[in-house]
Design an enzyme around this catalytic site. Structure first.
Site, PDB file in Angstrom:
ATOM      1  N   GLY A 183      20.388   7.659  -9.695  1.00  0.00           N
ATOM      2  CA  GLY A 183      20.637   9.002  -9.176  1.00  0.00           C
ATOM      3  C   GLY A 183      19.531   9.706  -8.419  1.00  0.00           C
ATOM      4  O   GLY A 183      19.794  10.772  -7.855  1.00  0.00           O
ATOM      5  N   GLY A 185      17.941   8.880  -5.628  1.00  0.00           N
ATOM      6  CA  GLY A 185      17.855   8.573  -4.190  1.00  0.00           C
ATOM      7  C   GLY A 185      18.308   9.738  -3.306  1.00  0.00           C
ATOM      8  O   GLY A 185      19.205  10.502  -3.674  1.00  0.00           O
ATOM      9  N   CYS A 188      21.874   9.564  -2.276  1.00  0.00           N
ATOM     10  CA  CYS A 188      22.682   9.188  -3.443  1.00  0.00           C
ATOM     11  C   CYS A 188      23.470  10.386  -3.951  1.00  0.00           C
ATOM     12  O   CYS A 188      22.945  11.498  -4.019  1.00  0.00           O
ATOM     13  CB  CYS A 188      21.693   8.717  -4.496  1.00  0.00           C
TER      14      CYS A 188
HETATM   15  P1  5GP Z   1      15.296   7.217  -1.386  1.00  0.00           P
HETATM   16  O1  5GP Z   1      14.042   6.523  -1.044  1.00  0.00           O
HETATM   17  O2  5GP Z   1      16.183   7.472  -0.213  1.00  0.00           O
HETATM   18  O3  5GP Z   1      15.099   8.455  -2.205  1.00  0.00           O
HETATM   19  O4  5GP Z   1      16.098   6.229  -2.366  1.00  0.00           O
HETATM   20  C1  5GP Z   1      16.404   4.907  -2.038  1.00  0.00           C
HETATM   21  C2  5GP Z   1      17.194   4.296  -3.177  1.00  0.00           C
HETATM   22  O5  5GP Z   1      18.447   4.990  -3.342  1.00  0.00           O
HETATM   23  C3  5GP Z   1      17.627   2.855  -2.950  1.00  0.00           C
HETATM   24  O6  5GP Z   1      16.607   1.932  -3.176  1.00  0.00           O
HETATM   25  C4  5GP Z   1      18.775   2.718  -3.949  1.00  0.00           C
HETATM   26  O7  5GP Z   1      18.338   2.457  -5.250  1.00  0.00           O
HETATM   27  C5  5GP Z   1      19.401   4.113  -3.932  1.00  0.00           C
HETATM   28  N1  5GP Z   1      20.619   4.140  -3.109  1.00  0.00           N
HETATM   29  C6  5GP Z   1      20.785   3.689  -1.854  1.00  0.00           C
HETATM   30  N2  5GP Z   1      22.042   3.900  -1.413  1.00  0.00           N
HETATM   31  C7  5GP Z   1      22.696   4.493  -2.425  1.00  0.00           C
HETATM   32  C8  5GP Z   1      24.036   4.961  -2.584  1.00  0.00           C
HETATM   33  O8  5GP Z   1      24.871   4.889  -1.706  1.00  0.00           O
HETATM   34  N3  5GP Z   1      24.341   5.496  -3.797  1.00  0.00           N
HETATM   35  C9  5GP Z   1      23.425   5.590  -4.808  1.00  0.00           C
HETATM   36  N4  5GP Z   1      23.823   6.108  -5.966  1.00  0.00           N
HETATM   37  N5  5GP Z   1      22.143   5.198  -4.678  1.00  0.00           N
HETATM   38  C10 5GP Z   1      21.785   4.644  -3.510  1.00  0.00           C
END
Ligand code: 5GP
Length: 348
Positions: A183, A185, A188
């Site tokens: 959660g 991300g 996300c």
């Molecule tokens: P950020 O660096 O953008 O904060 O987070 C990246 C991470 O978000 C990714 O490595 C993965 O674990 C998570 N993530 C990527 N796409 C999705 C998605 O569509 N749904 C969810 N729940 N998590 C995602």
């Protein structure tokens, strides 16, 4: 029903207290770590930042830009076997140690990986990232076991989970590194759509403790908006930090530039967003709700500038607390809980 009364923390809930130090300059700090693993016998020297296995982040171009800095890339799942074979054979064994081949847990995913491993030259498939949104199913732990049996020498990273007991189970099943985060991300929607999640800094602290107790490693995945958040993740005990949002919007994202209102943007979208489903699976299945979203981020040119920011921020943080090596950062850190609203004000 049970309630955990302790308040759990996100990166924004803390700052790191500076400490007296004998270090003269940032240059005196060593940010490349040497890792030994529980199952994989290889020793890895890395500046332990990993580009996420997302379309627009975990690309071949990103990997090539990262090699000189010993940073890692988890490739996205959408490259074909032929594309992967060509890439791995071009980069060779030395660089392949910084690249994760990513797999899901369907039978077709296993078949693709097996086929690829037979086609590519020996010694090139060194690291495997087994990635699912919910790492709590029995099927997931069984899949990790199956991959470990098939690839006994590989460095295996598996996730995502957020609690110590599941970290232990995955390490026992064959994972060297467990990926932490449900959660956090930026693309996300899981917390919003399902109410499920765990504040990321506390998840990192608790899972690192569980993993390190049995010779395992963790990778903090998602929720790093600023370089300071990456520092906090490592200070909290993360061995590796994975990010998507920090590396999107760059030339290496391999995405189209969108021209709008005199500015340039790129799309950044969650792996389970409608956009990703449309691009790779012909649309979102009816029984699924999308737990990812699509964002337009400003185009930011080459990723090298971002890498320098990361290196600079981590070196500086080490200097502030007197950590000569990145490895010492956790031991030297005292977190101060802060008033989140005030903390968000200085970030603006
Ligand atoms: P950020 O660096 O953008 O904060 O987070 C990246 C991470 O978000 C990714 O490595 C993965 O674990 C998570 N993530 C990527 N796409 C999705 C998605 O569509 N749904 C969810 N729940 N998590 C995602």
């Amino acid at each position: 029903m049970r309630i955990i009364e302790d308040v759990k923390l996100d990166y924004k809930d803390v700052l790191i207290c500076p400490k007296r130090s004998t270090l003269r300059s940032r240059k005196d700090t060593d940010i490349v770590r040497e890792f030994k693993f529980k199952h994989c016998k290889r020793i890895l020297k890395s500046f332990p930042i990993v580009a996420a296995n997302m379309d627009g982040v975990g690309t071949f171009s990103m990997a090539r830009a990262f090699f000189p800095f010993k940073m890692m890339v988890a490739l996205h799942k959408y490259y074909s076997i032929d594309e992967l074979k060509k890439f791995f054979e071009e980069i060779g064994e030395k660089n392949a140690q910084y690249v994760f081949y990513t797999t899901g847990i369907a039978d077709e995913d296993f078949e693709k990986m097996e086929k690829f491993s037979k086609k590519v030259k020996k010694g090139l498939l060194q690291n495997i990232c087994i990635d699912v949104a919910n790492g709590y199913t029995e099927r997931f732990a069984d899949y990790v076991k199956r991959v470990r049996e098939k690839f006994p020498e590989a460095l295996i990273m598996a996730g995502n989970v957020v609690t110590g007991e599941m970290v232990e189970q995955l390490i026992l099943s064959g994972a060297d590194i467990v990926k932490i985060g449900i959660g956090p991300g930026s693309a996300c929607l899981t917390r919003r759509m399902t109410g499920v999640g765990y504040p990321q800094l506390s998840a990192v602290i608790e899972c690192a403790d569980a993993a390190h107790g049995m010779g395992g490693r963790i990778c903090a995945d998602g929720g790093c908006e600023y370089v300071g958040d990456v520092v906090k993740a490592i200070a909290g005990g993360a061995d590796f930090v994975m990010s998507g949002s920090m590396f999107t919007g760059h030339d290496e994202s391999e995405q189209e530039i969108i021209h709008k209102d005199g500015k340039e943007y790129m799309k950044y979208f969650g792996s389970s967003s409608d956009e990703a489903m449309k691009r790779h699976y012909g649309g979102t299945k009816k029984y699924k709700t999308s737990e990812g979203r699509e964002i337009e981020v400003l185009y930011r040119g080459a990723v090298e500038g971002r890498i320098q920011e990361l290196e600079g921020g981590l070196r500086s943080a080490c200097t502030y607390v007197g950590a000569e090596k990145l490895k010492e950062l956790t031991k030297k850190t005292t977190f101060i809980k802060v008033n989140r609203q005030l903390n968000q004000l200085w970030e603006k």
